[in-house]
Design a protein around this motif. Structure first.
Motif, short mmCIF file in Angstrom:
data_model
loop_
_atom_site.label_atom_id
_atom_site.label_comp_id
_atom_site.label_asym_id
_atom_site.label_seq_id
_atom_site.Cartn_x
_atom_site.Cartn_y
_atom_site.Cartn_z
N GLY A 131 12.11 1.08 -6.09
CA GLY A 131 11.77 1.25 -4.89
C GLY A 131 10.51 2.05 -4.95
N PRO A 132 9.97 2.56 -4.00
CA PRO A 132 8.53 3.37 -3.93
C PRO A 132 8.86 4.56 -4.69
N GLY A 133 7.62 5.29 -5.02
CA GLY A 133 7.92 6.63 -5.51
C GLY A 133 8.21 6.55 -7.09
N LEU A 134 8.16 5.73 -7.85
CA LEU A 134 8.46 5.33 -9.04
C LEU A 134 7.63 6.27 -10.11
N SER A 135 8.31 7.21 -11.00
CA SER A 135 7.40 8.07 -11.89
C SER A 135 8.13 7.58 -13.44
N ILE A 136 7.36 6.86 -13.82
CA ILE A 136 7.66 6.60 -15.56
C ILE A 136 6.63 7.86 -16.32
N ILE B 256 1.48 9.28 -6.07
CA ILE B 256 1.93 10.73 -5.95
C ILE B 256 2.90 11.13 -6.94
N ALA B 257 3.97 10.25 -7.11
CA ALA B 257 5.02 10.75 -7.99
C ALA B 257 4.36 10.92 -9.43
N LEU C 83 0.85 -1.24 -0.16
CA LEU C 83 0.12 0.01 -0.04
C LEU C 83 0.97 1.43 -0.05
N GLU C 84 2.11 1.33 0.66
CA GLU C 84 2.96 2.40 0.52
C GLU C 84 3.48 2.60 -0.74
N TYR C 85 3.91 1.47 -1.47
CA TYR C 85 4.39 1.69 -2.67
C TYR C 85 3.34 2.31 -3.47
N LEU C 86 2.19 1.73 -3.58
CA LEU C 86 1.06 2.44 -4.67
C LEU C 86 0.83 3.85 -4.19
#
Length: 193
Positions: free
Chosen positions: A89-94, A17-18, A9-12
């Protein structure tokens, strides 16, 4: 790496957000339902596959994991991504869909912003791919390869060819072959960190 439901859930949340996907209010929910962002759909499927592969890889879940792999492969082909699970890691923005190829042995920390036409992989005969720290910006066309390390808070310029390790944080790496060309405040480029 996603190790439990809380991580999932944190990764999502951090990925949403990213990508600046807003789901508050009726208008945004209807917009996201009618016109879903294909990159966000890809990232949700990637995180779901990571969660089930890492945390639920037993019993009847094996069949569901095969189904998730099938759906993940379909959207990967559609968007022209070759991105294995458990790399980011979390916060990925493609930022855009288009050719992105990443070696399965590469590891990229949290808050990575990546553009199209990027290749991250092993170098001739080696198995290990690059290890990138947190808060990395990768501009379009960058090629990063070999058993190398890129430190936290680094911006990699467009069409850069990175084939050696760097140690200094808060830098811009660019050129062929890549070298440090200046310093950067990564929070001005990756605004969501």
């Amino acid at each position: 790496m996603i190790n439990n439901k809380k991580d999932y859930l944190e990764y999502l949340t951090r990925d949403r957000i990213a990508l600046e996907i807003y789901n508050q209010g009726a208008v945004n929910k209807i917009k996201n339902l009618i016109f879903p962002d294909p990159v966000w759909t890809f990232q949700k499927r990637m995180r779901q596959l990571e969660y089930y592969t890492n945390c639920k890889n037993y019993g009847l879940y094996h069949f569901y994991i095969y189904y998730l792999k099938y759906r993940y492969k379909l959207i990967s082909i559609k968007l022209n991504f070759t991105i294995p699970i458990n790399v980011f890691g979390p916060g990925l923005s493609i930022v855009h869909y288009g050719t992105i190829i990443i070696n399965f042995t590469s590891k990229i920390g949290s808050n990575c912003r990546i553009h199209a036409c990027v290749n991250i992989g092993a170098s001739g005969g080696e198995i290990q791919g690059p290890q990138l720290g947190d808060n990395i910006y990768i501009a379009p066309g960058a090629k990063i390869y070999g058993n190398i390390w890129i430190p936290n808070n680094t911006a990699i310029g467009a069409n850069a060819v990175v084939n050696k390790s760097f140690t200094k944080e808060n830098t811009i790496i660019a050129g062929i072959p890549a070298k440090v060309i200046g310093e950067v405040d990564i929070k001005k480029i990756i605004k969501y960190i």
